[in-house]
Design a protein around this motif. Structure first.
Motif, PDB file in Angstrom:
ATOM      1  N   LYS A 109      28.339  36.411  25.012  1.00 16.32           N
ATOM      2  CA  LYS A 109      28.769  36.347  23.610  1.00 16.32           C
ATOM      3  C   LYS A 109      29.324  34.970  23.253  1.00 16.32           C
ATOM      4  CE  LYS A 109      27.871  40.686  22.884  1.00 16.32           C
ATOM      5  NZ  LYS A 109      26.783  41.126  21.980  1.00 16.32           N
ATOM      6  N   SER A 113      28.329  32.233  20.302  1.00 16.67           N
ATOM      7  CA  SER A 113      29.330  31.715  19.355  1.00 16.67           C
ATOM      8  C   SER A 113      29.477  30.210  19.471  1.00 16.67           C
ATOM      9  CB  SER A 113      30.682  32.388  19.618  1.00 16.67           C
ATOM     10  OG  SER A 113      30.647  33.737  19.267  1.00 16.67           O
ATOM     11  N   MET A 117      29.372  27.631  16.477  1.00 19.05           N
ATOM     12  CA  MET A 117      30.543  26.822  16.136  1.00 19.05           C
ATOM     13  C   MET A 117      30.257  25.331  16.269  1.00 19.05           C
ATOM     14  SD  MET A 117      33.840  28.962  17.544  1.00 19.05           S
ATOM     15  CE  MET A 117      33.211  29.213  19.207  1.00 19.05           C
ATOM     16  N   ALA A 274      34.742  31.632  12.510  1.00 15.71           N
ATOM     17  CA  ALA A 274      33.555  32.172  13.178  1.00 15.71           C
ATOM     18  C   ALA A 274      33.648  33.687  13.333  1.00 15.71           C
ATOM     19  CB  ALA A 274      33.382  31.514  14.544  1.00 15.71           C
ATOM     20  N   VAL A 275      34.848  34.206  13.558  1.00 16.18           N
ATOM     21  CA  VAL A 275      35.018  35.661  13.693  1.00 16.18           C
ATOM     22  C   VAL A 275      34.594  36.368  12.412  1.00 16.18           C
ATOM     23  CG1 VAL A 275      36.715  37.496  14.011  1.00 16.18           C
ATOM     24  CG2 VAL A 275      36.851  35.429  15.408  1.00 16.18           C
ATOM     25  N   GLU A 278      30.702  35.939  11.745  1.00 15.18           N
ATOM     26  CA  GLU A 278      29.903  36.793  12.632  1.00 15.18           C
ATOM     27  C   GLU A 278      29.920  38.244  12.170  1.00 15.18           C
ATOM     28  OE1 GLU A 278      30.619  34.152  16.708  1.00 15.18           O
ATOM     29  OE2 GLU A 278      31.275  36.248  16.612  1.00 15.18           O
ATOM     30  N   TYR A 283      26.301  38.675  13.503  1.00 19.55           N
ATOM     31  CA  TYR A 283      25.901  37.709  14.529  1.00 19.55           C
ATOM     32  C   TYR A 283      26.541  38.120  15.855  1.00 19.55           C
ATOM     33  CZ  TYR A 283      24.896  33.152  16.655  1.00 19.55           C
ATOM     34  OH  TYR A 283      24.431  32.143  17.461  1.00 19.55           O
ATOM     35  N   GLY A 285      28.199  37.426  18.486  1.00 20.08           N
ATOM     36  CA  GLY A 285      28.999  36.431  19.183  1.00 20.08           C
ATOM     37  C   GLY A 285      30.318  36.996  19.659  1.00 20.08           C
ATOM     38  N   GLY A 287      33.249  36.732  18.310  1.00 18.10           N
ATOM     39  CA  GLY A 287      34.060  37.305  17.247  1.00 18.10           C
ATOM     40  C   GLY A 287      33.725  38.764  17.000  1.00 18.10           C
ATOM     41  N   SER A 309      39.695  32.455  24.167  1.00 17.50           N
ATOM     42  CA  SER A 309      39.903  31.812  22.868  1.00 17.50           C
ATOM     43  C   SER A 309      41.063  30.823  22.927  1.00 17.50           C
ATOM     44  CB  SER A 309      40.170  32.870  21.797  1.00 17.50           C
ATOM     45  OG  SER A 309      39.142  33.837  21.761  1.00 17.50           O
TER      46      SER A 309
END
Length: 337
Positions: A109, A113, A117, A274-275, A278, A283, A285, A287, A309
């Motif tokens: 994942k 991401s 990003m 991004a969270v 997604e 998406y 990833g 997030g 993270s």
């Protein structure tokens, strides 16, 4: 020769001191993140067993076996020590959702991401820097006012709202891009081409990059304005330099490094955006995995994502600090003054 050795020794000493300080900060950060995250998970009202089995009915004996297997009824202190001990040995546990090791889930994942990003990070940095240069060169004109208005609107726009608008316009109404996911539905991974993957990446990356444009553009504009008002630029103008050539020779070289530093400092905002992106674009990833882990009480996966993270954001801040400390000491002097 002696002076050269002395400089080299002092430089190495400064480097080792910097590395030691950052290592201690990372260790203390991870300990704090572990404690706070575990405590928050313990306060969650979600029953992990019920979230795991869903609507399926099981006997009380079977549920008790699952609770014992996962240690649901263990004291919080004992659960934290067991989890922290396994983390120290490199064992993040097994994901309750995906039924595979947490490290495997995070590896898959986070790779997806990271592509999203980094693509957005480059687009936002380049676009924001160009807009900032144009606004600084045309300060006070209608071009500058348009760019500032655009940046202010972006800064006040929620990420998820912008993602929904772009999704409706370009995917639903115009049909230029797919509605979601990172690959076409029903196509096995071996048959996915680079163009298919790129077609699914463009809209999420564009959405995430637009949010990061405002900060870098306004910062670059202000720094360029300061540079163009400095004495040495006024002297260069007196010698006949002007226009784009003046900006390229004296402006960009003094503005680029602070802008890059600011871009690295924005890793935390990039990850948070991004969270949301997604989730809107489905998406697959890190997030989306974090949201699923939180809703279904997949504690091992959620805590593993939190640690990764934290390390990711810390690395971005460390790169910015390296630029401050070693690449251009003038930036640190300006920040300290």
């Amino acid at each position: 020769m002696k002076y050269e050795k002395l400089w080299s020794f002092s430089g190495n000493g400064k480097l080792w001191a910097f590395a030691g300080k950052k290592t201690l900060k990372l260790i203390s950060l991870l300990i704090a993140v572990c404690l706070v995250s575990f405590w928050l998970v313990e306060q969650s009202p979600i029953d992990p067993v019920r979230a795991y089995i869903g609507e399926m009915s099981i006997t009380p004996e079977h549920k008790a076996q699952l609770e014992e297997y996962w240690g649901v009824n263990m004291p919080p202190q004992e659960k934290f020590l067991n989890w922290a001990g396994n983390i120290a040995q490199g064992d993040f546990g097994t994901s309750l959702i995906y039924r595979i090791p947490v490290t495997s889930v995070i590896g898959e994942k986070f790779t997806a991401s990271l592509i999203l990003m980094m693509t957005s990070w480059l687009i936002s940095g380049i676009l924001g820097f160009i807009l900032g240069i144009i606004a600084g060169m045309k300060r006070g004109t209608w071009i500058d006012k348009i760019i500032k208005t655009y940046c202010y609107m972006l800064a006040a726009t929620p990420t998820f709202w912008l993602a929904l608008v772009l999704l409706m316009v370009f995917s639903v109404y115009l049909g230029w891009f797919p509605i979601g996911l990172s690959v076409p539905i029903g196509v096995i991974s071996g048959n996915v081409t680079f163009l298919d993957w790129l077609h699914h990446l463009i809209l999420p990356a564009l959405t995430l990059s637009l949010i990061g444009v405002a900060q870098i553009a306004m910062f670059t504009r202000e720094k360029l304005t300061e540079v163009l008002s400095s004495d040495y630029v006024l002297f260069a103008k007196a010698r006949g330099e002007k226009g784009l050539n003046l900006v390229l020779r004296h402006g960009i070289r003094n503005v680029a490094l602070p802008a890059v530093t600011l871009q690295f400092l924005g890793f935390s905002e990039l990850f948070g955006g991004a969270v949301l992106v997604e989730q809107v674009f489905s998406y697959p990833g890190i997030g989306q995995a974090a949201v699923a882990a939180g809703l279904r009480s997949d504690v091992p996966l959620l805590l593993g994502i939190v640690l990764v993270s934290a390390v990711f954001v810390f690395c971005g801040n460390t790169i910015a600090d390296i630029i401050y400390e070693f690449v251009d000491p003038r930036i640190k002097q300006e920040a300290d003054s």
